[in-house]
Design a protein around this motif. Structure first.
Motif, mmCIF file in Angstrom:
data_model
loop_
_atom_site.group_PDB
_atom_site.id
_atom_site.type_symbol
_atom_site.label_atom_id
_atom_site.label_comp_id
_atom_site.label_asym_id
_atom_site.label_seq_id
_atom_site.Cartn_x
_atom_site.Cartn_y
_atom_site.Cartn_z
ATOM 1 N N ILE A 25 0.819 -1.113 0.166
ATOM 2 C CA ILE A 25 -0.038 0.031 0.054
ATOM 3 C C ILE A 25 0.839 1.046 0.126
ATOM 4 O O ILE A 25 0.603 2.240 -0.681
ATOM 5 C CB ILE A 25 -0.979 -0.142 1.170
ATOM 6 N N LEU A 26 1.707 1.072 0.892
ATOM 7 C CA LEU A 26 2.744 2.429 0.899
ATOM 8 C C LEU A 26 3.491 2.701 -0.175
ATOM 9 O O LEU A 26 3.517 3.683 -0.819
ATOM 10 C CB LEU A 26 3.807 2.285 2.046
ATOM 11 N N GLY A 27 4.029 1.652 -1.115
ATOM 12 C CA GLY A 27 4.622 1.843 -2.471
ATOM 13 C C GLY A 27 3.619 2.201 -3.424
ATOM 14 O O GLY A 27 4.085 3.003 -4.310
ATOM 15 N N ALA A 28 2.285 1.657 -3.389
ATOM 16 C CA ALA A 28 1.117 2.195 -4.206
ATOM 17 C C ALA A 28 0.794 3.605 -4.131
ATOM 18 O O ALA A 28 0.386 4.334 -4.944
ATOM 19 C CB ALA A 28 0.188 1.168 -4.268
ATOM 20 N N ALA A 29 0.470 3.924 -2.837
ATOM 21 C CA ALA A 29 -0.179 5.034 -2.360
ATOM 22 C C ALA A 29 0.604 6.333 -2.073
ATOM 23 O O ALA A 29 0.190 7.356 -1.801
ATOM 24 C CB ALA A 29 -1.460 4.793 -1.335
ATOM 25 N N GLY A 30 1.724 5.932 -1.543
ATOM 26 C CA GLY A 30 2.691 6.947 -0.967
ATOM 27 C C GLY A 30 2.286 7.303 0.474
ATOM 28 O O GLY A 30 1.353 6.725 1.076
ATOM 29 N N ARG A 31 2.677 8.376 0.897
ATOM 30 C CA ARG A 31 2.491 8.972 2.178
ATOM 31 C C ARG A 31 1.099 9.372 2.513
ATOM 32 O O ARG A 31 0.973 9.312 3.574
ATOM 33 C CB ARG A 31 3.569 9.807 2.697
ATOM 34 N N GLY A 32 0.672 9.799 1.481
ATOM 35 C CA GLY A 32 -0.948 10.226 1.687
ATOM 36 C C GLY A 32 -1.800 9.101 1.941
ATOM 37 O O GLY A 32 -3.036 9.288 2.706
ATOM 38 N N LEU A 33 -1.596 7.910 1.571
ATOM 39 C CA LEU A 33 -2.326 6.456 1.743
ATOM 40 C C LEU A 33 -3.809 6.804 1.611
ATOM 41 O O LEU A 33 -4.718 6.662 2.081
ATOM 42 C CB LEU A 33 -2.460 6.555 3.474
ATOM 43 N N GLY A 34 -3.782 7.318 0.165
ATOM 44 C CA GLY A 34 -5.141 7.274 -0.558
ATOM 45 C C GLY A 34 -6.180 8.477 -0.018
ATOM 46 O O GLY A 34 -7.184 8.453 -0.339
ATOM 47 N N ARG A 35 -5.632 9.423 0.872
ATOM 48 C CA ARG A 35 -6.459 10.592 1.254
ATOM 49 C C ARG A 35 -7.045 11.394 -0.303
ATOM 50 O O ARG A 35 -6.280 11.567 -0.969
ATOM 51 C CB ARG A 35 -5.562 11.614 1.946
ATOM 52 N N PRO A 36 -8.294 11.847 -0.021
ATOM 53 C CA PRO A 36 -8.586 12.662 -1.379
ATOM 54 C C PRO A 36 -7.899 13.849 -1.428
ATOM 55 O O PRO A 36 -7.382 14.561 -0.645
ATOM 56 C CB PRO A 36 -10.067 13.103 -0.539
ATOM 57 N N GLY A 37 -7.668 13.910 -2.907
ATOM 58 C CA GLY A 37 -6.609 14.958 -3.171
ATOM 59 C C GLY A 37 -5.174 14.545 -3.089
ATOM 60 O O GLY A 37 -4.353 15.105 -3.852
ATOM 61 N N GLY A 38 -4.950 13.549 -2.513
ATOM 62 C CA GLY A 38 -3.481 12.971 -2.660
ATOM 63 C C GLY A 38 -2.485 13.799 -1.792
ATOM 64 O O GLY A 38 -1.403 13.618 -2.185
ATOM 65 N N GLY A 39 -3.122 14.739 -0.970
ATOM 66 C CA GLY A 39 -2.113 15.299 -0.379
ATOM 67 C C GLY A 39 -1.208 14.605 0.721
ATOM 68 O O GLY A 39 -1.888 13.525 1.265
ATOM 69 N N ALA A 40 -0.088 14.878 0.998
ATOM 70 C CA ALA A 40 0.811 14.253 1.836
ATOM 71 C C ALA A 40 0.586 14.677 3.415
ATOM 72 O O ALA A 40 0.855 14.034 4.375
ATOM 73 C CB ALA A 40 2.182 14.068 1.464
ATOM 74 N N ARG A 41 0.297 15.945 3.362
ATOM 75 C CA ARG A 41 0.122 16.386 4.663
ATOM 76 C C ARG A 41 -1.413 16.983 5.053
ATOM 77 O O ARG A 41 -2.117 17.226 3.885
ATOM 78 C CB ARG A 41 0.790 17.716 4.868
ATOM 79 N N GLY A 42 -1.949 16.797 6.019
ATOM 80 C CA GLY A 42 -3.252 17.304 6.251
ATOM 81 C C GLY A 42 -3.304 18.668 6.549
ATOM 82 O O GLY A 42 -2.599 19.401 7.078
ATOM 83 N N GLY A 43 -4.526 19.227 5.764
ATOM 84 C CA GLY A 43 -5.082 20.514 6.088
ATOM 85 C C GLY A 43 -5.898 20.373 7.307
ATOM 86 O O GLY A 43 -5.838 19.440 7.894
ATOM 87 N N ARG A 44 -6.924 21.278 7.380
ATOM 88 C CA ARG A 44 -7.725 21.021 8.415
ATOM 89 C C ARG A 44 -8.642 19.922 8.340
ATOM 90 O O ARG A 44 -8.928 19.194 9.411
ATOM 91 C CB ARG A 44 -8.937 22.295 8.714
ATOM 92 N N GLY A 45 -8.978 19.696 7.105
ATOM 93 C CA GLY A 45 -9.852 18.274 6.823
ATOM 94 C C GLY A 45 -10.822 18.346 7.518
ATOM 95 O O GLY A 45 -11.652 19.245 8.029
ATOM 96 N N ALA A 46 -11.566 17.218 7.532
ATOM 97 C CA ALA A 46 -13.053 17.030 8.251
ATOM 98 C C ALA A 46 -12.567 16.441 9.867
ATOM 99 O O ALA A 46 -12.299 15.178 9.918
ATOM 100 C CB ALA A 46 -13.849 16.064 7.616
ATOM 101 N N PRO A 47 -12.609 17.086 10.870
ATOM 102 C CA PRO A 47 -12.468 16.690 12.082
ATOM 103 C C PRO A 47 -13.363 15.734 12.383
ATOM 104 O O PRO A 47 -14.579 15.650 12.041
ATOM 105 C CB PRO A 47 -12.172 17.831 13.103
ATOM 106 N N PRO A 48 -13.107 14.703 13.645
ATOM 107 C CA PRO A 48 -14.021 13.747 14.011
ATOM 108 C C PRO A 48 -15.257 14.355 14.614
ATOM 109 O O PRO A 48 -15.157 15.501 15.374
ATOM 110 C CB PRO A 48 -13.359 13.053 15.089
ATOM 111 N N GLY A 49 -16.353 14.156 14.302
ATOM 112 C CA GLY A 49 -17.606 14.846 14.842
ATOM 113 C C GLY A 49 -18.055 15.800 13.729
ATOM 114 O O GLY A 49 -19.188 16.331 13.948
ATOM 115 N N ALA A 50 -17.192 16.184 12.935
ATOM 116 C CA ALA A 50 -17.795 17.072 11.790
ATOM 117 C C ALA A 50 -18.655 16.209 10.814
ATOM 118 O O ALA A 50 -18.613 15.122 10.947
ATOM 119 C CB ALA A 50 -16.643 17.614 11.078
ATOM 120 N N SER A 51 -19.434 16.866 10.139
ATOM 121 C CA SER A 51 -20.338 16.156 9.164
ATOM 122 C C SER A 51 -19.812 15.294 8.287
ATOM 123 O O SER A 51 -18.846 15.695 7.561
ATOM 124 C CB SER A 51 -21.133 17.338 8.388
#
Length: 347
Positions: free
Chosen positions: A301-327
């Motif tokens: 998985i790491l070799g195929a998806a990189g450090r983002g691990l399949g996150r939407p947009g493919g970003g390697a680092r998180g912005g604010r994103g959707a926090p737990p409890g958010a809609s």
């Protein structure tokens, strides 16, 4: 408490989860002090399960408690639900009822931020991974164990091909670990960490926290007859399992838009491997076969998806994103912010 939950949500969540787990073990210790015969409770439970050709699941643990009157065995389920209870409390204190609705929405199969077709592909791959792992464990037992040992495993899983297939489908959702823990680890801790970390870093952090949360359960083993080197070796393998499994789960959770269902399936499914299908094989090879499968899966998985691990947009680092409890749905208001003597433990 509300201020702590809002300022330090991860620390607050983890402290509550750890305190609940420790309280369960303290309660069990108190029961042993008042009734030493309870020391054999787990052995008795596994013997009862073996006689009825069952293995430990949330349902079967409850059946044992009901059938024998050994209600203290339900502490196993109380221990397992601690991360989800801690997550629910933290979200309620931070975000109130809207936060709880958003957190609970993570049980939906597909989140709002990914195409349905992408999520379906992720579930297909997940099903293949689970099925291949289960088949591999059964094949090892059939190939290297005695016919009697394989017969025991086969009957534990149902005794016929239709029954085995039915258990393979239902098993992940009956496992106390996957069913009761995942709304804490992947429903709360993972999305919270991914706000400020790459997918890989967040998965590793959650995996290590997940491992350490089990320590109250593991310490009595150290205080028993297990030598320190043997205990440390077992803990190292278990930590490797939780971290690699956390990486794999994070990928599938991200590919399905934040749904917790992949976590339940993979967490519960790997426990099906270890508790129902691989006891004989793991004992023969003196290692937890499931750990090395999850390590290999995490590397792929790491070799195929990189450090983002399949996150939407493919970003390697998180912005604010959707926090737990958010809609977790488009029309809601976002909130702020094993067997005894075996060689493996169940996460």
């Amino acid at each position: 408490m509300r201020s702590l939950a809002r300022r330090f949500p991860l620390a607050f969540y983890y402290a509550v989860a750890l305190m609940l787990a420790s309280a369960v073990m303290a309660a069990y210790g108190a029961l042993l002090a008042t009734d030493p015969d309870r020391a054999s409770l787990l052995t008795t439970m596994f013997q009862w399960l073996a006689r009825h050709q069952l293995y430990a699941t949330a349902l079967n643990i409850a059946r044992f408690a009901w059938s024998t009157g050994s209600w203290s065995s339900l502490l196993i389920l109380v221990f397992a639900v601690a991360p989800s209870v801690a997550a629910c409390l933290t979200v309620m204190l931070r975000d109130g009822r809207p936060g709880i609705r958003g957190w609970a929405a993570r049980l939906r199969p597909v989140g709002p931020d990914v195409p349905v077709a992408q999520a379906i592909r992720a579930y297909v791959v997940l099903a293949v991974v689970y099925g291949v792992g289960l088949t591999w464990h059964l094949w090892l037992t059939m190939r290297y164990a005695s016919p009697a040992a394989f017969s025991e495993v086969w009957h534990t899983m149902g005794g016929s091909l239709p029954a085995v297939l039915a258990l393979a489908v239902a098993g992940p959702f009956l496992d106390e670990g996957g069913l009761l823990e995942e709304m804490g680890w992947r429903g709360f801790a993972l999305p919270l960490c991914q706000q400020r970390m790459s997918g890989l870093t967040a998965a590793i952090v959650v995996g290590l926290l997940w491992y350490a949360w089990h320590l109250p359960r593991e310490i009595p083993t150290l205080l028993g007859r297990t030598s320190l080197p043997s205990w440390l070796a077992g803990q190292a393998v278990f930590a490797l399992l939780t971290v690699s499994l956390s990486v794999a789960i994070a990928y599938f959770v991200n590919r399905t838009g934040g749904s917790v269902l992949p976590g339940i399936i993979l967490h519960g499914g790997t426990n099906v491997w270890s508790k129902a299908a691989s006891a004989q094989a793991s004992e023969m090879f003196h290692t937890d076969m499931r750990t090395w499968i999850t390590v290999a899966l995490a590397v792929v998985i790491l070799g195929a998806a990189g450090r983002g691990l399949g996150r939407p947009g493919g970003g390697a680092r998180g912005g604010r994103g959707a926090p737990p409890g958010a809609s977790h749905a488009r029309n809601e208001s976002p909130a702020d912010g094993g067997r005894p003597g075996g060689t493996q433990a169940s996460p």
